[in-house]
Structures are given as C-alpha cells and as structure tokens.
Design an enzyme around this catalytic site. Sequence first.
Site, PDB file in Angstrom:
ATOM      1  N   GLU A 186       6.632 -36.830  18.647  1.00  0.00           N
ATOM      2  CA  GLU A 186       7.504 -35.839  19.298  1.00  0.00           C
ATOM      3  C   GLU A 186       8.975 -36.092  18.972  1.00  0.00           C
ATOM      4  OE1 GLU A 186       9.010 -36.254  23.097  1.00  0.00           O
ATOM      5  OE2 GLU A 186       7.652 -37.862  23.721  1.00  0.00           O
ATOM      6  N   LYS A 236       5.260 -43.029  33.077  1.00  0.00           N
ATOM      7  CA  LYS A 236       6.442 -43.818  33.377  1.00  0.00           C
ATOM      8  C   LYS A 236       6.530 -44.140  34.853  1.00  0.00           C
ATOM      9  CE  LYS A 236       8.673 -41.081  31.086  1.00  0.00           C
ATOM     10  NZ  LYS A 236       9.657 -40.041  31.007  1.00  0.00           N
TER      11      LYS A 236
HETATM   12  N1  PSU Z   1       9.292 -40.391  28.100  1.00  0.00           N
HETATM   13  C1  PSU Z   1      10.286 -41.104  27.534  1.00  0.00           C
HETATM   14  N2  PSU Z   1      11.264 -40.442  26.896  1.00  0.00           N
HETATM   15  C2  PSU Z   1      11.286 -39.082  26.831  1.00  0.00           C
HETATM   16  C3  PSU Z   1      10.218 -38.323  27.442  1.00  0.00           C
HETATM   17  C4  PSU Z   1       9.258 -39.031  28.063  1.00  0.00           C
HETATM   18  O1  PSU Z   1      10.296 -42.317  27.605  1.00  0.00           O
HETATM   19  O2  PSU Z   1      12.207 -38.529  26.225  1.00  0.00           O
HETATM   20  C5  PSU Z   1      10.206 -36.833  27.298  1.00  0.00           C
HETATM   21  C6  PSU Z   1       8.881 -36.399  26.626  1.00  0.00           C
HETATM   22  O3  PSU Z   1       9.207 -35.495  25.593  1.00  0.00           O
HETATM   23  C7  PSU Z   1       8.134 -35.673  27.734  1.00  0.00           C
HETATM   24  C8  PSU Z   1       9.285 -35.110  28.509  1.00  0.00           C
HETATM   25  O4  PSU Z   1       7.253 -34.691  27.257  1.00  0.00           O
HETATM   26  O5  PSU Z   1      10.242 -36.153  28.552  1.00  0.00           O
HETATM   27  C9  PSU Z   1       8.877 -34.665  29.912  1.00  0.00           C
HETATM   28  O6  PSU Z   1       9.904 -33.897  30.451  1.00  0.00           O
HETATM   29  P1  PSU Z   1       9.631 -32.990  31.747  1.00  0.00           P
HETATM   30  O7  PSU Z   1       9.348 -33.966  32.846  1.00  0.00           O
HETATM   31  O8  PSU Z   1      10.916 -32.223  31.934  1.00  0.00           O
HETATM   32  O9  PSU Z   1       8.456 -32.120  31.399  1.00  0.00           O
END
Ligand code: PSU
Length: 306
Positions: free
Chosen positions: A24, A158
């Site tokens: 990603e 996380k």
């Molecule tokens: N985990 C990380 N770094 C990130 C993300 C997750 O350690 O940058 C990003 C991933 O792209 C994940 C997104 O899909 O955050 C989730 O964001 P949201 O909670 O807004 O859907």
Amino acid sequence: MPLLAPSPEVAEALETGRPIVALESTIITHGMPWPRNRDTALSVEQAVREAGAVPATIAVIRGEIRIGLDAQDIETLARSENVAKLSRADLAVCLAQGGTGSTTVAATMIAAARAGIAVFATGGIGGVHRGAEHSFDISADLHELAQTPVTVVCAGAKAILDLPKTLEMLETLGVPVIAYGQDALPAFWSSDAGIAAPLRLDTPDEIARAHVMRRQLGLPGGQLVANPIPAEAEIPRATLDPLIACAQDEATAQGITGKHVTPFLLRRIFEMTDGASLEANVALIHANARLAARIAAAMPADLPEK
Ligand code: PSU
Ligand code: MN
C-alpha cells in the site's frame, strides 16, 4: 483509458505467473515521516524481491491506478505534503478528476484484486477506534476484508485501536483472523495483545490453501494474517499503553476525527517514543513482506483472480 496501469515488471509477472505481493502507499504518505517513508517503501520492495516475489506498490497517479511504482514515483509521493488518502469511498472520485492519492488497505485490496494479485503485505490495518461507540469510527478496511478476495499480511491490529471490538467486528463480517505461528493475537508494536487469536496457521502453504478453499466455497472476501513482530524489534505493551492513551486523549481534545485520526495517533506515538515506534514499524513491515512473498509463492497458478 484503462483504469489499471501495471508497471512493466508487474505486467510481466502477471503474464508469466510469478508470485506478486501488493504493497500500500498510505503508509508512505500518512504513516511515516520523510525520508524514512521513502527508504522503507524501497527496502520493503527489496525484501519482497529477496524472498522471490515481485513487489507491486499501489497508488493513484494522475487518474491512473498504478500497480507497481518506480523509485521516482515513490520519492514524489513520499515528499508530498498534502496528498489525498484514498479509501474505498474516495477511489472513483479521485480517478474521475484525474487526481493523485495514496491507497489505504481497503483501496489497495480493491486495486490488487482487479489486477489479479492475491497477496498483500502491510504494517497494520485500520479497525474499530477506541471510543467508536460515540464516534462510529470504524475503518473501511474491515468491510473490504469481508468482500474482496485478498490475503492481507499485517502485524495485527494497531494498539491505537480497540482490539476486542475490532475482533468482534471481523467475526461478524466473517473475516478469518489468522495468527501466524502462535496462539496470541499480535498487536503491531508488540507480539502479544494479551488476547487469543481466533485462528492459527503455521505455514505459508496452509495460508495459501485456506485462501483457495474460501474461493472454492464461493465465499467473498479475503483473510487477515497477523504476523508477530520479530522479538528483537518489539516494544513491550506496558511501555506503549500509557502513551497511546495520552495520544488518544489529545486527539479527542483537539477534535481530530475521521481519516485524520490514524495519522495523528501514529505521529504522536512516534514523537513520544523518540522514534522507537518507527523502528519497530519498519522491522515488522519487512517481516510481513517476507511472509507475504512466501504465501504468494505457495498460491496455485490457476487461482481465479490470478
Ligand atoms: N497503519 C500504519 N500506518 C498507516 C496505516 C495503518 O501503521 O499509515 C493506514 C493504512 O493505509 C490503513 C489506514 O488502511 O491507515 C486506515 O485508515 P482509516 O482508519 O482512516 O481507515
Ligand atoms: Mn476512520
């Protein structure tokens, strides 16, 4: 204009049936500070190559879904300050406007599945945020896992998320959550969330077989593989828990909401750990890339989406 633009290397790998691992790009634009974001994006690709697969970092660039970026594209994304973060809801609008943006886990899964790539490595997925009973902040990544047939290798959800609620949600959505080689659910910066994982598998072969079985059963969706962070890179839960709670309180106090929550928390934890959280993040992404490459190599050549 075709929506998907594979790089020459990825096009050839698709043609010849070589194993491919999708990666990603939101982690580059919103997950890590410059220049570690660029260096990590490149070294993760290298880790995939060394493990015998072809890396395909995915992003939208000037209205095209690029499957496989070159070093210049990665550098440009890594340096950009205000690039859009694209999830499922944002993808089509960005394409319609000829825009540029990085793809989250959800958007990367959509692009990977369309391109015929079954395996994707990342750090952590989005999930149910703490306080979601008030904010309703639940990542679109969870619904994507329920509907798009990609095996996603992460290091667990996380610890900035509400892990029990995230697991409940994934169970409701019918998403297999598979711990790799241990019973406990890994929690990103630490290898053990103190919660049992719903499922456990011990080899890349079994993970690839489970992916195929899901397809044969006609079940939509993918599977989530949670690979524990290597022991030498781990940050103990007891160290992180108070810092996460503090960052979360700051986010609430400052009125941070929506897609800004995850980047805000990651940046504050980076600052509060003097960068140690970033070192752990880099180590676990490399480990996930290597495992994903082995899973990709174990997938049969005649997979429906290949
Ligand atoms: N985990 C990380 N770094 C990130 C993300 C997750 O350690 O940058 C990003 C991933 O792209 C994940 C997104 O899909 O955050 C989730 O964001 P949201 O909670 O807004 O859907
Ligand atoms: Mn969210």
